[in-house]
Design an enzyme around this catalytic site. Structure first.
Site, short mmCIF file in Angstrom:
data_model
loop_
_atom_site.label_atom_id
_atom_site.label_comp_id
_atom_site.label_asym_id
_atom_site.label_seq_id
_atom_site.Cartn_x
_atom_site.Cartn_y
_atom_site.Cartn_z
N GLY A 1 -15.35 5.21 -47.76
CA GLY A 1 -14.59 5.34 -46.52
C GLY A 1 -13.56 4.25 -46.31
O GLY A 1 -13.21 3.92 -45.16
N GLU B 1 -26.36 5.77 -53.08
CA GLU B 1 -26.05 5.37 -51.70
C GLU B 1 -27.33 5.17 -50.91
O GLU B 1 -28.27 5.96 -51.02
CB GLU B 1 -25.20 6.45 -51.02
CG GLU B 1 -24.83 6.15 -49.58
CD GLU B 1 -23.97 7.22 -48.94
OE1 GLU B 1 -24.24 7.58 -47.78
OE2 GLU B 1 -23.02 7.70 -49.60
N ASN C 1 -13.65 2.62 -52.52
CA ASN C 1 -13.31 4.04 -52.65
C ASN C 1 -12.23 4.45 -51.65
O ASN C 1 -12.36 4.19 -50.45
CB ASN C 1 -14.55 4.89 -52.40
CG ASN C 1 -15.52 4.88 -53.56
OD1 ASN C 1 -15.44 4.03 -54.45
ND2 ASN C 1 -16.44 5.82 -53.57
N VAL C 2 -11.21 5.15 -52.16
CA VAL C 2 -10.08 5.58 -51.32
C VAL C 2 -9.81 7.06 -51.60
O VAL C 2 -9.58 7.44 -52.75
CB VAL C 2 -8.81 4.76 -51.64
CG1 VAL C 2 -7.65 5.24 -50.78
CG2 VAL C 2 -9.06 3.28 -51.44
N HIS D 1 -16.35 8.10 -43.90
CA HIS D 1 -15.49 8.96 -44.69
C HIS D 1 -14.46 9.69 -43.81
O HIS D 1 -14.69 9.91 -42.62
CB HIS D 1 -16.31 10.02 -45.43
CG HIS D 1 -17.24 9.47 -46.46
ND1 HIS D 1 -18.55 9.18 -46.21
CD2 HIS D 1 -17.03 9.16 -47.76
CE1 HIS D 1 -19.13 8.72 -47.31
NE2 HIS D 1 -18.23 8.69 -48.26
N THR E 1 -8.98 9.75 -48.42
CA THR E 1 -8.19 10.33 -47.34
C THR E 1 -6.80 9.73 -47.24
O THR E 1 -5.83 10.43 -46.90
CB THR E 1 -8.94 10.17 -46.00
OG1 THR E 1 -10.22 10.82 -46.11
CG2 THR E 1 -8.16 10.80 -44.86
N ASP F 1 -18.04 11.75 -58.37
CA ASP F 1 -18.43 11.15 -57.10
C ASP F 1 -19.22 12.11 -56.21
O ASP F 1 -18.98 13.32 -56.18
CB ASP F 1 -17.17 10.70 -56.35
CG ASP F 1 -17.47 9.67 -55.28
OD1 ASP F 1 -18.31 8.78 -55.53
OD2 ASP F 1 -16.85 9.74 -54.20
N HIS F 2 -20.17 11.55 -55.46
CA HIS F 2 -20.97 12.28 -54.47
C HIS F 2 -21.59 13.56 -55.03
O HIS F 2 -21.45 14.64 -54.46
CB HIS F 2 -20.12 12.60 -53.23
CG HIS F 2 -20.01 11.46 -52.28
ND1 HIS F 2 -21.08 10.93 -51.59
CD2 HIS F 2 -18.94 10.71 -51.92
CE1 HIS F 2 -20.68 9.92 -50.83
NE2 HIS F 2 -19.39 9.76 -51.02
#
Length: 284
Positions: A215, A139, A236-237, A186, A239, A87-88
């Site tokens: 986020g 993105e 997406n999870v 996020h 935090t 990811d990212h």
């Protein structure tokens, strides 16, 4: 069971009109909690490792190899259908290290670039990935809250993803999924985000690929349900798991100030994260 592909999980969710959750992995306990929560919920899930998590484990291909090996071992020992997602990713060398480590998908993040440079870099990543059977997410828009970035109002002008631009971007890059800015951010520790559901529906109608909500930890249950109904697929999870983990550790240490065995507080932390995973999977 053997690893499944992210593309398969997302396609199945999209066809059935539901969402599929992707949970961030930072430690071995994160991966174990995601697998355990998915087993208890009787649902598939995506184990996703971010570039920041790779840096935490030493960075570069060696850091990726370590956390990927752990996540893969957990997934293969699980009875739940699980995939492995990177990811990212902004580092092209890290992108190219994904394939030998068993990742079936990568989110290539060129969102900090100008639009034209974003399209070129992402199209290059897509060509590279598709030659190796890797599903590529990208993105468009600005989903704030990333580490090292200045605070960003998710409702500020110019932040949200434009449907017409999204359609052109998907056509020009060939991405398999698109993360869009629709009001989430996020790293939120409170679930207070308000999403633009009309925009989600417009984006769903504008692009032929699944939409991704980054986020999601800061999005209330009802908003997530409505987002999926409006067209979001990959949720997406990250935090929310860390909040559960840290809360359980704090609670244990508050009652045992002299304890030194990390297993004593990592066990409840892992179970707390598994509970969070179950909750999100039930929601979807």
């Amino acid at each position: 069971m053997p690893l499944v592909s992210t593309g398969e999980l997302v396609a199945d969710a999209r066809t059935s009109g539901r969402g599929v959750a992707a949970f961030n992995v930072i430690t071995l306990e994160h991966a174990e909690a995601i697998a355990h929560g998915a087993e208890q919920a009787g649902a598939p899930a995506i184990l996703q490792v971010s570039e920041n998590a790779v840096k935490f484990h030493g960075g570069g291909p060696s850091g990726l190899s370590a956390i990927a090996a752990a996540a893969t071992a957990v997934a293969r020992a699980s009875a739940a259908p699980l995939s492995l997602h990177l990811d990212h990713v902004m580092d092209v060398d890290l992108l190219r290290a994904a394939h030998p480590e068993g990742f079936s998908s990568v989110m290539f993040d060129a969102s900090k670039m100008s639009y034209g440079d974003n399209v070129k870099a992402t199209a290059d990543a897509v060509r590279w990935g598709h030659e190796r059977g890797i599903w590529i997410e990208a993105e468009l828009g600005k989903v704030g809250g990333k580490e090292g970035e200045a605070p960003l109002d998710a409702h500020a002008p110019g932040v949200r993803t434009d449907p017409a631009e999204a359609a052109a971007y998907v056509a020009d890059t060939g991405v398999d999924a698109l993360a869009v800015a629709v009001g989430s951010s996020h790293a939120m520790t409170e679930r207070t985000a308000a999403l633009d559901h009309a925009l989600i529906a417009a984006l769903r109608d504008a692009v032929p690929v699944p939409l991704v909500l980054h986020g999601s930890s800061g999005v209330p249950d009802a908003e997530i349900r409505q987002a999926v109904a409006s067209g979001m697929v990959k949720i997406n999870v990250g935090t929310a798991l860390n909040t559960a983990f840290t809360g359980a550790v704090r609670e244990y240490l508050a009652g045992d100030a002299k304890g030194v065995d990390p297993r004593k507080y990592l066990a409840p932390a892992r179970e707390a994260m598994a509970g969070t995973v179950r909750g999100f999977l039930a929601l979807l």
